[in-house]
Motif scaffolding. Structure first.
Motif, PDB file in Angstrom:
ATOM      1  N   CYS A   5      -1.614   4.112   1.535  1.00 24.28           N
ATOM      2  CA  CYS A   5      -0.818   3.000   1.031  1.00 24.28           C
ATOM      3  C   CYS A   5       0.616   3.451   0.735  1.00 24.28           C
ATOM      4  N   VAL A   6       1.595   2.708   1.246  1.00 23.96           N
ATOM      5  CA  VAL A   6       2.992   3.070   1.005  1.00 23.96           C
ATOM      6  C   VAL A   6       3.397   2.771  -0.440  1.00 23.96           C
ATOM      7  N   ARG A   7       2.624   1.924  -1.125  1.00 25.51           N
ATOM      8  CA  ARG A   7       2.957   1.600  -2.517  1.00 25.51           C
ATOM      9  C   ARG A   7       2.362   2.598  -3.499  1.00 25.51           C
ATOM     10  N   CYS A   8       1.046   2.925  -3.295  1.00 25.25           N
ATOM     11  CA  CYS A   8       0.369   3.719  -4.337  1.00 25.25           C
ATOM     12  C   CYS A   8      -0.309   4.983  -3.810  1.00 25.25           C
ATOM     13  N   CYS A  10      -5.003  -1.856   1.164  1.00 19.35           N
ATOM     14  CA  CYS A  10      -5.200  -0.885   0.091  1.00 19.35           C
ATOM     15  C   CYS A  10      -6.256  -1.401  -0.885  1.00 19.35           C
ATOM     16  N   CYS A  48      -4.415  -1.435  -4.764  1.00 19.33           N
ATOM     17  CA  CYS A  48      -3.379  -2.389  -5.182  1.00 19.33           C
ATOM     18  C   CYS A  48      -3.332  -3.649  -4.316  1.00 19.33           C
ATOM     19  N   HIS A  57      -2.223  -4.010  -1.266  1.00 18.72           N
ATOM     20  CA  HIS A  57      -1.154  -4.067  -0.281  1.00 18.72           C
ATOM     21  C   HIS A  57      -1.724  -4.166   1.140  1.00 18.72           C
ATOM     22  N   HIS A  86      -0.860  -3.790   5.157  1.00 22.17           N
ATOM     23  CA  HIS A  86       0.132  -3.212   6.059  1.00 22.17           C
ATOM     24  C   HIS A  86       0.225  -4.044   7.335  1.00 22.17           C
TER      25      HIS A  86
END
Ligand SMILES: [Zn+2]
Length: 161
Positions: free
Chosen positions: A7-10, A27, A30, A32, A34
């Motif tokens: 995950c690019v966020r978490c 994800c 969270c 998210h 993609h």
């Protein structure tokens, strides 16, 4: 399917679930989702005095065939700017985009522009083994369906006399 593993966020490892009609990386921590952006390329039909500018491809795919000067649009780059940049890099000619010819899908989205020469000196640059002008009668074997369509339409036109 996408190769997005984390995950690019978490930073959690992504799972694959159906979202918005397709299996996509999601994800589990969270939520998210993609999305893979489509690739966008530009190809440029440069004509001058009843001749078209083609480049001999030095690299795969379609190495050893002729094509319109072309390349990928960079993130954040205006496609018209990308078109003018690619022609300059591959042929040494400065051009100005004059119109949109077509947008076609050929595995990537290809925006085909027409452009005219405003300066520079012709030479074979990046990705090009040769760069030269061809008349309708001289057109060699052409790579890519997008280029073939544009060249076929041009060859069907009556030359100005
Ligand atoms: Zn996440």
């Amino acid at each position: 399917m996408s190769e997005q593993h984390y995950c690019v966020r978490c930073g959690t490892r992504m799972t694959y679930q159906e979202r918005f009609g397709k299996i996509r990386p999601v994800c589990p921590a969270c939520g998210h989702v993609h999305f893979d952006d489509p690739k966008v390329a530009v190809a440029v039909f440069v004509r001058q005095a009843e001749q078209v500018l083609l480049v001999l491809r030095a690299n795969e795919p379609e190495r050893g065939k002729w094509a319109l000067p072309a390349g990928y649009v960079d993130r954040g780059e205006d496609p018209k700017v990308a078109a003018e940049r690619e022609v300059l890099q591959e042929t040494g000619l400065s051009v100005r985009v004059t119109r949109l010819i077509d947008v076609i899908y050929e595995g990537v989205i290809v925006i085909i522009y027409e452009a005219c020469v405003v300066g520079g000196t012709l030479y074979a640059g990046d990705d090009a083994a040769q760069a030269r002008w061809f008349t309708r009668q001289e057109v060699p074997e052409i790579a890519f369906r997008s280029t073939q369509q544009v060249i076929a339409a041009w060859r069907a036109e009556q030359p100005l006399s």
